[in-house]
Motif scaffolding. Structure first.
Motif, PDB file in Angstrom:
ATOM      1  N   ASP A 167       0.829  -1.206   0.000  1.00  0.00           N
ATOM      2  CA  ASP A 167       0.000   0.000   0.000  1.00  0.00           C
ATOM      3  C   ASP A 167       0.863   1.255   0.000  1.00  0.00           C
ATOM      4  OD1 ASP A 167      -2.569   1.342   0.169  1.00  0.00           O
ATOM      5  OD2 ASP A 167      -2.002   1.835   2.237  1.00  0.00           O
ATOM      6  N   SER A 168       1.936   1.279   0.766  1.00  0.00           N
ATOM      7  CA  SER A 168       2.836   2.444   0.807  1.00  0.00           C
ATOM      8  C   SER A 168       3.509   2.658  -0.540  1.00  0.00           C
ATOM      9  CB  SER A 168       3.899   2.257   1.885  1.00  0.00           C
ATOM     10  OG  SER A 168       3.310   2.143   3.147  1.00  0.00           O
ATOM     11  N   ARG A 169       3.965   1.575  -1.196  1.00  0.00           N
ATOM     12  CA  ARG A 169       4.597   1.688  -2.512  1.00  0.00           C
ATOM     13  C   ARG A 169       3.597   2.224  -3.536  1.00  0.00           C
ATOM     14  NH1 ARG A 169       9.114   2.914  -4.604  1.00  0.00           N
ATOM     15  NH2 ARG A 169      10.240   1.384  -3.428  1.00  0.00           N
ATOM     16  N   TYR A 170       2.364   1.767  -3.486  1.00  0.00           N
ATOM     17  CA  TYR A 170       1.328   2.236  -4.419  1.00  0.00           C
ATOM     18  C   TYR A 170       1.083   3.737  -4.249  1.00  0.00           C
ATOM     19  CZ  TYR A 170      -3.165   2.819  -6.697  1.00  0.00           C
ATOM     20  OH  TYR A 170      -4.169   3.278  -7.504  1.00  0.00           O
ATOM     21  N   LYS A 171       0.992   4.196  -2.988  1.00  0.00           N
ATOM     22  CA  LYS A 171       0.775   5.622  -2.723  1.00  0.00           C
ATOM     23  C   LYS A 171       1.980   6.452  -3.158  1.00  0.00           C
ATOM     24  CE  LYS A 171      -2.501   5.104   1.057  1.00  0.00           C
ATOM     25  NZ  LYS A 171      -2.729   5.254   2.494  1.00  0.00           N
ATOM     26  N   TRP A 172       3.181   5.906  -3.026  1.00  0.00           N
ATOM     27  CA  TRP A 172       4.390   6.633  -3.425  1.00  0.00           C
ATOM     28  C   TRP A 172       4.436   6.791  -4.948  1.00  0.00           C
ATOM     29  CZ3 TRP A 172       8.266   9.269  -1.178  1.00  0.00           C
ATOM     30  CH2 TRP A 172       9.408   9.525  -1.939  1.00  0.00           C
ATOM     31  N   ASN A 173       4.131   5.745  -5.669  1.00  0.00           N
ATOM     32  CA  ASN A 173       4.178   5.795  -7.123  1.00  0.00           C
ATOM     33  C   ASN A 173       3.044   6.623  -7.728  1.00  0.00           C
ATOM     34  OD1 ASN A 173       6.469   4.217  -7.252  1.00  0.00           O
ATOM     35  ND2 ASN A 173       5.313   2.308  -7.415  1.00  0.00           N
ATOM     36  N   ASN A 174       1.909   6.655  -7.120  1.00  0.00           N
ATOM     37  CA  ASN A 174       0.725   7.336  -7.674  1.00  0.00           C
ATOM     38  C   ASN A 174       0.334   8.526  -6.808  1.00  0.00           C
ATOM     39  OD1 ASN A 174       0.583   5.309  -9.639  1.00  0.00           O
ATOM     40  ND2 ASN A 174      -0.574   4.010  -8.227  1.00  0.00           N
ATOM     41  N   ALA A 175       1.302   9.291  -6.335  1.00  0.00           N
ATOM     42  CA  ALA A 175       1.017  10.388  -5.407  1.00  0.00           C
ATOM     43  C   ALA A 175       0.257  11.527  -6.066  1.00  0.00           C
ATOM     44  CB  ALA A 175       2.323  10.911  -4.805  1.00  0.00           C
ATOM     45  N   PHE A 176       0.612  11.889  -7.300  1.00  0.00           N
ATOM     46  CA  PHE A 176      -0.002  13.057  -7.917  1.00  0.00           C
ATOM     47  C   PHE A 176      -1.029  12.681  -8.983  1.00  0.00           C
ATOM     48  CE2 PHE A 176       4.191  14.432  -6.447  1.00  0.00           C
ATOM     49  CZ  PHE A 176       3.794  15.425  -5.580  1.00  0.00           C
ATOM     50  N   SER A 177      -1.229  11.411  -9.248  1.00  0.00           N
ATOM     51  CA  SER A 177      -2.153  11.011 -10.285  1.00  0.00           C
ATOM     52  C   SER A 177      -3.597  10.933  -9.765  1.00  0.00           C
ATOM     53  CB  SER A 177      -1.770   9.655 -10.880  1.00  0.00           C
ATOM     54  OG  SER A 177      -1.817   8.662  -9.869  1.00  0.00           O
ATOM     55  N   GLY A 178      -3.734  10.790  -8.497  1.00  0.00           N
ATOM     56  CA  GLY A 178      -5.077  10.675  -7.944  1.00  0.00           C
ATOM     57  C   GLY A 178      -5.713  12.042  -7.766  1.00  0.00           C
ATOM     58  N   GLY A 179      -6.999  12.121  -7.796  1.00  0.00           N
ATOM     59  CA  GLY A 179      -7.694  13.395  -7.616  1.00  0.00           C
ATOM     60  C   GLY A 179      -8.126  13.565  -6.168  1.00  0.00           C
ATOM     61  N   PHE A 180      -7.641  14.624  -5.584  1.00  0.00           N
ATOM     62  CA  PHE A 180      -8.003  14.870  -4.184  1.00  0.00           C
ATOM     63  C   PHE A 180      -9.153  15.788  -4.106  1.00  0.00           C
ATOM     64  CE2 PHE A 180      -3.606  13.410  -3.540  1.00  0.00           C
ATOM     65  CZ  PHE A 180      -3.850  12.438  -2.621  1.00  0.00           C
TER      66      PHE A 180
END
Length: 180
Positions: A167-180
């Motif tokens: 989960d941490s690796r996924y969040k690190w790789n996709n930090a700016f691609s998700g819409g907040f």
């Protein structure tokens, strides 16, 4: 001049107290120690004496009388001995012996800030130079701590380390691609 003013005092005349002279007003303590207070109405403060003394030899016994060397040898802190430190009971006999060699030793009362050691604590006891006897108890877990650990490890909602890393690796790789 007047003959009375030129009275000559013999230089051989000395004024000395005899050896048996005892000054009045002294407070006699056990062990033959007499204390002469400054004020006649002096009272000693309340004090709990320590049970043991840490005695350390600070000066050599060379050029001192044989009876002082004998006391140091009985305490096992003479130059030929291995150690310069001895532990002595606080009793009147030992106090009178220490009084005779007080110029050769440093006497520190031993205090027990964490309680007195038992036979089981002998490997976990340290005597410091300031007279503190530190007793380190064995660290044993309390039963409620063991129970809480078992409850935590058996919890179904708990995430294991592999899931957290993924989960941490996924969040690190996709930090700016998700819409907040």
């Amino acid at each position: 001049m007047n003959a009375r003013l030129l009275k000559v005092v013999s230089p051989l005349l000395t004024f000395a107290r005899s050896k048996g002279y005892k000054a009045p007003g002294g407070i006699r303590y056990p062990g033959g120690i007499v204390y002469y207070p400054r004020n006649p109405d002096h009272k000693d403060p309340e004090y709990t004496p320590s049970k043991l003394f840490r005695v350390e030899r600070i000066k050599p016994s060379r050029h001192h009388p044989y009876w002082q060397k004998k006391i140091l040898k009985e305490l096992n802190i003479l130059e030929e001995c291995d150690s310069n430190v001895a532990i002595v009971k606080n009793i009147p006999e030992n106090n009178s012996r220490l009084w005779k060699v007080k110029h050769l030793v440093k006497i520190t009362p031993i205090v027990f800030p964490y309680g007195e050691p038992t036979k089981d604590d002998i490997n976990y006891t340290v005597l410091k130079e300031n007279g503190q006897c530190i007793v380190t108890k064995k660290l044993e877990p309390r039963p409620e701590q063991i129970e809480a650990l078992e409850q935590f490890s058996n919890d179904a909602k708990k995430m294991d380390s592999d899931t957290i890393k993924r989960d941490s690796r996924y969040k690190w790789n996709n930090a700016f691609s998700g819409g907040f």
